[in-house]
Design a protein around this motif. Structure first.
Motif, mmCIF file in Angstrom:
data_model
loop_
_atom_site.group_PDB
_atom_site.id
_atom_site.type_symbol
_atom_site.label_atom_id
_atom_site.label_comp_id
_atom_site.label_asym_id
_atom_site.label_seq_id
_atom_site.Cartn_x
_atom_site.Cartn_y
_atom_site.Cartn_z
ATOM 1 N N TYR A 1 0.835 -1.201 0.000
ATOM 2 C CA TYR A 1 0.000 0.000 0.000
ATOM 3 C C TYR A 1 0.870 1.251 0.000
ATOM 4 N N GLY A 2 0.269 2.325 -0.494
ATOM 5 C CA GLY A 2 0.901 3.630 -0.488
ATOM 6 C C GLY A 2 -0.184 4.681 -0.421
ATOM 7 N N PHE A 3 0.211 5.921 -0.149
ATOM 8 C CA PHE A 3 -0.797 6.974 -0.063
ATOM 9 C C PHE A 3 -0.214 8.326 -0.453
ATOM 10 N N ALA A 4 -1.138 9.218 -0.832
ATOM 11 C CA ALA A 4 -0.772 10.574 -1.236
ATOM 12 C C ALA A 4 -1.777 11.550 -0.654
ATOM 13 N N CYS A 5 -1.283 12.717 -0.281
ATOM 14 C CA CYS A 5 -2.153 13.777 0.236
ATOM 15 C C CYS A 5 -2.822 14.485 -0.935
#
Length: 107
Positions: free
Chosen positions: A68-72
């Protein structure tokens, strides 16, 4: 808690045994999950979710074995709350670079 600055991307992470329970009480974050588990019926699939203001106050559960990864997405910093089921253990997780060719997602 993790503060995620606007346009910042944090990817990719994998946990062998720890379950992630993510919520975004401030701002908005896009979370991308990729399944490359052998024998999984969803192997090769991506799931993209947005959490946070104004309409997505949810808890997202990520079981072990998924990348998993995430971005604002918000114009101001977002706050990611992660209520895990086990104490932190550095050897229990793995990292890959944002542009890893084994994960079919372009940030």
């Amino acid at each position: 808690f993790s503060e995620v600055l606007p346009n910042a991307i944090k990817a990719w992470k994998f946990h062998h045994i720890q379950t992630q329970n993510l919520a975004v009480p401030v701002g908005r974050i896009r979370i991308v999950i990729y399944d490359d588990r052998e024998g999984s019926v969803t192997r090769g699939h991506l799931q993209v979710e947005e959490l946070g203001r104004p309409d997505a106050y949810l808890r997202l559960r990520i079981p072990p074995g998924l990348w998993y990864g995430f971005a604002c997405l918000s114009e101001t910093p977002a706050l990611l709350a992660n209520c895990v089921d086990l104490p932190h253990e550095a050897k229990e997780s793995e990292l890959r670079p944002i542009n890893d060719p084994g994960i079919p997602y372009q940030w």
